[in-house]
Design a protein around this motif. Structure first.
Motif, PDB file in Angstrom:
ATOM      1  N   THR A   1       6.261   3.839 -10.918  1.00  0.00           N
ATOM      2  CA  THR A   1       5.058   3.607 -10.128  1.00  0.00           C
ATOM      3  C   THR A   1       5.170   2.330  -9.291  1.00  0.00           C
ATOM      4  N   PHE A   2       5.905   1.326  -9.799  1.00  0.00           N
ATOM      5  CA  PHE A   2       6.057   0.099  -9.007  1.00  0.00           C
ATOM      6  C   PHE A   2       6.785   0.386  -7.697  1.00  0.00           C
ATOM      7  N   VAL A   3       7.818   1.225  -7.746  1.00  0.00           N
ATOM      8  CA  VAL A   3       8.559   1.565  -6.524  1.00  0.00           C
ATOM      9  C   VAL A   3       7.635   2.285  -5.549  1.00  0.00           C
ATOM     10  N   GLY A   4       6.831   3.230  -6.053  1.00  0.00           N
ATOM     11  CA  GLY A   4       5.888   3.934  -5.195  1.00  0.00           C
ATOM     12  C   GLY A   4       4.896   2.993  -4.544  1.00  0.00           C
ATOM     13  N   TYR A   5       4.416   2.025  -5.308  1.00  0.00           N
ATOM     14  CA  TYR A   5       3.432   1.069  -4.796  1.00  0.00           C
ATOM     15  C   TYR A   5       4.061   0.070  -3.829  1.00  0.00           C
ATOM     16  N   PHE A   6       5.289  -0.400  -4.149  1.00  0.00           N
ATOM     17  CA  PHE A   6       5.911  -1.494  -3.403  1.00  0.00           C
ATOM     18  C   PHE A   6       6.544  -1.019  -2.097  1.00  0.00           C
ATOM     19  N   ILE A   7       7.039   0.219  -2.087  1.00  0.00           N
ATOM     20  CA  ILE A   7       7.673   0.778  -0.897  1.00  0.00           C
ATOM     21  C   ILE A   7       6.647   1.590  -0.123  1.00  0.00           C
ATOM     22  N   GLY A   8       6.512   1.297   1.160  1.00  0.00           N
ATOM     23  CA  GLY A   8       5.550   2.003   1.989  1.00  0.00           C
ATOM     24  C   GLY A   8       4.396   1.104   2.375  1.00  0.00           C
ATOM     25  N   SER A   9       3.768   1.417   3.495  1.00  0.00           N
ATOM     26  CA  SER A   9       2.645   0.613   3.975  1.00  0.00           C
ATOM     27  C   SER A   9       1.565   1.542   4.527  1.00  0.00           C
ATOM     28  N   PRO A  10       0.472   1.731   3.756  1.00  0.00           N
ATOM     29  CA  PRO A  10       0.262   1.226   2.399  1.00  0.00           C
ATOM     30  C   PRO A  10       1.101   2.003   1.385  1.00  0.00           C
ATOM     31  N   GLY A  11       1.124   1.496   0.156  1.00  0.00           N
ATOM     32  CA  GLY A  11       1.916   2.120  -0.891  1.00  0.00           C
ATOM     33  C   GLY A  11       1.296   3.410  -1.404  1.00  0.00           C
ATOM     34  N   MET A  12       2.000   4.021  -2.327  1.00  0.00           N
ATOM     35  CA  MET A  12       1.565   5.299  -2.908  1.00  0.00           C
ATOM     36  C   MET A  12       0.233   5.140  -3.635  1.00  0.00           C
ATOM     37  N   ASN A  13      -0.614   6.167  -3.557  1.00  0.00           N
ATOM     38  CA  ASN A  13      -1.858   6.225  -4.332  1.00  0.00           C
ATOM     39  C   ASN A  13      -1.560   6.720  -5.745  1.00  0.00           C
TER      40      ASN A  13
ATOM     41  N   LEU B   1      -0.734   9.479 -18.208  1.00  0.00           N
ATOM     42  CA  LEU B   1      -0.330  10.276 -17.058  1.00  0.00           C
ATOM     43  C   LEU B   1      -1.034   9.780 -15.795  1.00  0.00           C
ATOM     44  N   GLU B   2      -0.290   9.793 -14.687  1.00  0.00           N
ATOM     45  CA  GLU B   2      -0.854   9.441 -13.383  1.00  0.00           C
ATOM     46  C   GLU B   2      -0.272  10.377 -12.325  1.00  0.00           C
ATOM     47  N   VAL B   3      -1.129  10.835 -11.409  1.00  0.00           N
ATOM     48  CA  VAL B   3      -0.624  11.536 -10.235  1.00  0.00           C
ATOM     49  C   VAL B   3      -0.427  10.502  -9.133  1.00  0.00           C
ATOM     50  N   GLY B   4       0.609  10.718  -8.336  1.00  0.00           N
ATOM     51  CA  GLY B   4       0.888   9.823  -7.218  1.00  0.00           C
ATOM     52  C   GLY B   4       1.115  10.621  -5.948  1.00  0.00           C
ATOM     53  N   ILE B   5       0.621  10.108  -4.830  1.00  0.00           N
ATOM     54  CA  ILE B   5       0.843  10.763  -3.538  1.00  0.00           C
ATOM     55  C   ILE B   5       0.849   9.715  -2.431  1.00  0.00           C
ATOM     56  N   ARG B   6       1.738   9.884  -1.471  1.00  0.00           N
ATOM     57  CA  ARG B   6       1.809   8.975  -0.335  1.00  0.00           C
ATOM     58  C   ARG B   6       0.576   9.156   0.561  1.00  0.00           C
ATOM     59  N   PRO B   7       0.045   8.067   1.132  1.00  0.00           N
ATOM     60  CA  PRO B   7      -1.134   8.164   2.013  1.00  0.00           C
ATOM     61  C   PRO B   7      -0.942   9.131   3.180  1.00  0.00           C
ATOM     62  N   MET B   8       0.275   9.232   3.718  1.00  0.00           N
ATOM     63  CA  MET B   8       0.512  10.105   4.866  1.00  0.00           C
ATOM     64  C   MET B   8       0.463  11.586   4.511  1.00  0.00           C
ATOM     65  N   TYR B   9       0.533  11.906   3.216  1.00  0.00           N
ATOM     66  CA  TYR B   9       0.526  13.312   2.816  1.00  0.00           C
ATOM     67  C   TYR B   9      -0.862  13.818   2.424  1.00  0.00           C
ATOM     68  N   LEU B  10      -1.831  12.914   2.314  1.00  0.00           N
ATOM     69  CA  LEU B  10      -3.200  13.350   2.028  1.00  0.00           C
ATOM     70  C   LEU B  10      -3.802  14.000   3.272  1.00  0.00           C
ATOM     71  N   GLU B  11      -4.534  15.099   3.073  1.00  0.00           N
ATOM     72  CA  GLU B  11      -5.198  15.786   4.181  1.00  0.00           C
ATOM     73  C   GLU B  11      -6.711  15.662   3.989  1.00  0.00           C
ATOM     74  N   LEU B  12      -7.432  15.437   5.084  1.00  0.00           N
ATOM     75  CA  LEU B  12      -8.883  15.261   5.032  1.00  0.00           C
ATOM     76  C   LEU B  12      -9.585  16.326   5.849  1.00  0.00           C
ATOM     77  N   SER B  13     -10.724  16.767   5.348  1.00  0.00           N
ATOM     78  CA  SER B  13     -11.557  17.720   6.078  1.00  0.00           C
ATOM     79  C   SER B  13     -13.010  17.283   5.967  1.00  0.00           C
TER      80      SER B  13
ATOM     81  N   ARG C   1      -6.044   5.597  -0.381  1.00  0.00           N
ATOM     82  CA  ARG C   1      -5.927   5.464   1.072  1.00  0.00           C
ATOM     83  C   ARG C   1      -5.192   6.659   1.660  1.00  0.00           C
ATOM     84  N   ALA C   2      -5.642   7.062   2.830  1.00  0.00           N
ATOM     85  CA  ALA C   2      -4.979   8.119   3.591  1.00  0.00           C
ATOM     86  C   ALA C   2      -4.544   7.536   4.930  1.00  0.00           C
ATOM     87  N   ARG C   3      -3.357   7.924   5.381  1.00  0.00           N
ATOM     88  CA  ARG C   3      -2.845   7.475   6.678  1.00  0.00           C
ATOM     89  C   ARG C   3      -2.899   8.666   7.630  1.00  0.00           C
ATOM     90  N   LEU C   4      -3.679   8.525   8.711  1.00  0.00           N
ATOM     91  CA  LEU C   4      -3.941   9.644   9.604  1.00  0.00           C
ATOM     92  C   LEU C   4      -3.654   9.270  11.061  1.00  0.00           C
TER      93      LEU C   4
END
Length: 361
Positions: A235-247, A282-294, A328-331
Motif C-alpha cells: 500500500t505504501f508504493v500505491g500511495y507514494f507513487i502517483g499524483s495523487p496516490g492510490m485510493n 483487507l483494503e481495496v485500492g484503485i488509482r484516481p485516474m481509473y475511477l469513473e463518475l456519473s 480522489r478521482a482524476r478526470l
C-alpha cells in the motif's frame, strides 16, 4: 563496473538492538545488476542513505554481507571498492580551481596528464562547466558547486559504481531537469552502475530504468516505473507513487463484493477468490485516474458526495466522500461535474486487493 549483491543486510545504530524497530535496515536482500540505472526511492528516514553507505563501505552493517561481482567486500573501506559517491551537499576543495577539483580523483590514481586533461574537458562540457575551469571553487554558486561535485563522480570511467545521495537538492528546478537528462545520457554512454537516492518520485521515475522503493528500513518493491504504478505490491508504493496516490478503502468481503461500510464494490472473480483466502486487514485500492463518475445512477455505481473540485490545468482532481472515507478521482478538465451526490464506478479489472498492506496476488 560491478554487479552489487546485498545478502541479508541489517543495521542498527543502537549498540544492543532488541526489537525490530531498533533497526534502520531490516534484512535487505537485493541485487543491483552491472550497468543498471537504479533509483532508491522513499521518504526521509526510511533508510536510503544508510543503505547507500553500506554499499559504499562508509558503514559496516550489523549483519549480512556485501558482494561486488561475487567477491565479499563487506570489510573493505570505500577506497578499496572502486566506487564514486556524490553527496547531497557539495564536497569540494575550495582553494582549488574547478579543473583541479575535477582532475583530483584521476591525479590521485596516477592517470597520465594528457588523459586527465581530455577527461576533465569532456565532463566539463557535459555539465556546462567549461567557462569555469580556471575559477576557484570557493567563488561558485551553490548549484555550480554541486555540478562540480557531480563531475568528480563522473570523471572516472573505470569505477565499479557511482552512488548519488540526493545530489540535486540544492539545484534550481529547471537546472535539475537538465542535469537529470544529462545523467541519463551519461549512463547510456558509459553503462556504469548508477544508484541514485531520492525522495522525489519524479526524479526516480524519469532517471531510473528500475526503481527500488524503501519503507521503514525495508525494500517493499523493486521494478520499472510502470510496474510500480500498475501493480504496487504494498500500500505504501500505491500511495507514494502517483499524483495523487492510490485510493485505499478498508473493506470486508461478501461473495464477489468488497463491502465498505455497507457500500458494495464489485470485484472480479479471481481477485475475490484470493481475497477470501487471505488473512488480516483487507483494503481495496484503485488509482484516481481509473475511477469513473456519473451524475446519474448507473449499474454497479456506488453513491458518493463531491466535496471539492481542484483544477490542475490539464486535468482536475475531484475529492469525494464514500461511506465516511475520503478518496480522489482524476478526470479530464471538460468533465461535467458539480458538488453534491454522484455515483462512482470501480472498474473491476483496475481494483487491487491488499491484506495487511501487501498485494494479494
Amino acid at each position: 563496473m560491478a554487479q552489487i549483491e546485498l545478502n541479508e543486510i541489517s543495521h542498527s545504530y543502537i549498540r544492543n538492538p532488541k526489537k525490530e524497530s531498533d533497526y534502520a535496515l531490516k534484512r535487505i536482500h537485493n541485487t543491483w545488476e552491472d550497468g543498471g540505472a537504479y533509483a532508491l526511492l522513499g521518504p526521509s528516514g526510511c533508510g536510503k542513505t544508510t543503505l547507500l553507505n553500506v554499499i559504499s563501505g562508509l558503514l559496516t552493517p550489523s549483519s549480512g554481507r556485501v558482494f561486488y561481482n561475487g567477491e565479499d567486500v563487506s570489510g573493505l573501506p570505500p577506497e578499496k571498492r572502486n566506487i564514486a559517491q556524490v553527496f547531497q551537499f557539495p564536497v569540494l576543495y575550495d582553494t582549488m580551481t574547478v579543473f583541479g577539483n575535477l582532475a583530483f580523483p584521476l591525479r590521485n590514481r596516477g592517470v597520465q596528464s594528457s588523459e586527465i586533461t581530455q577527461r576533465v574537458h569532456e565532463v566539463a562540457e557535459i555539465l556546462d562547466l567549461t567557462p569555469f575551469l580556471a575559477m576557484r571553487a570557493s567563488g561558485l554558486t551553490a548549484d555550480a558547486k554541486q555540478k562540480v561535485s557531480l563531475g568528480r563522480g563522473l570523471v572516472r570511467s573505470d569505477v565499479a559504481a557511482i552512488l548519488f545521495d540526493e545530489p540535486l537538492t540544492v539545484i534550481d528546478p529547471q537546472l535539475k531537469w537538465d542535469l537529470r537528462r544529462k545523467l541519463k545520457e551519461i549512463h547510456e554512454q558509459l553503462k556504469l552502475t548508477f544508484i541514485y537516492v531520492t525522495h522525489d518520485q519524479v526524479e526516480a521515475l524519469t532517471f531510473a530504468d528500475k526503481v527500488v522503493v524503501m519503507y521503514e528500513g525495508e525494500i517493499v518493491q523493486s521494478g520499472t516505473p510502470q510496474e510500480l504504478f500498475e501493480n504496487p505490491e504494498h500500500t505504501f508504493v500505491g500511495y507514494f507513487i502517483g499524483s495523487p496516490g492510490m485510493n485505499f478503502l478498508e473493506c470486508t468481503l461478501d461473495g464477489n463484493e468488497a463491502r465498505v461500510d455497507g457500500a458494495g464494490i464489485t470485484l472480479d472473480e479471481e481477485t475475490a477468490a484470493k481475497g477470501r483466502k487471505a488473512q488480516g486487514k483487507l483494503e481495496v485500492g484503485i488509482r484516481p485516474m481509473y475511477l469513473e463518475l456519473s451524475s446519474e445512477p448507473v449499474e454497479s455505481g456506488v453513491p458518493a458526495q463531491v466535496q471539492a473540485i481542484e483544477d490542475q490545468g490539464s486535468y482536475m482532481i475531484v475529492v469525494l466522500k464514500l461511506a465516511g472515507k475520503t478518496l480522489r478521482a482524476r478526470l479530464p478538465v471538460d468533465t461535467p461535474i458539480s458538488e453534491g451526490q454522484v455515483w462512482l464506478v470501480f472498474p473491476p479489472q483496475k481494483i487491487k486487493l491488499f491484506a495487511d498492506g501487501w498485494l494479494i496476488s
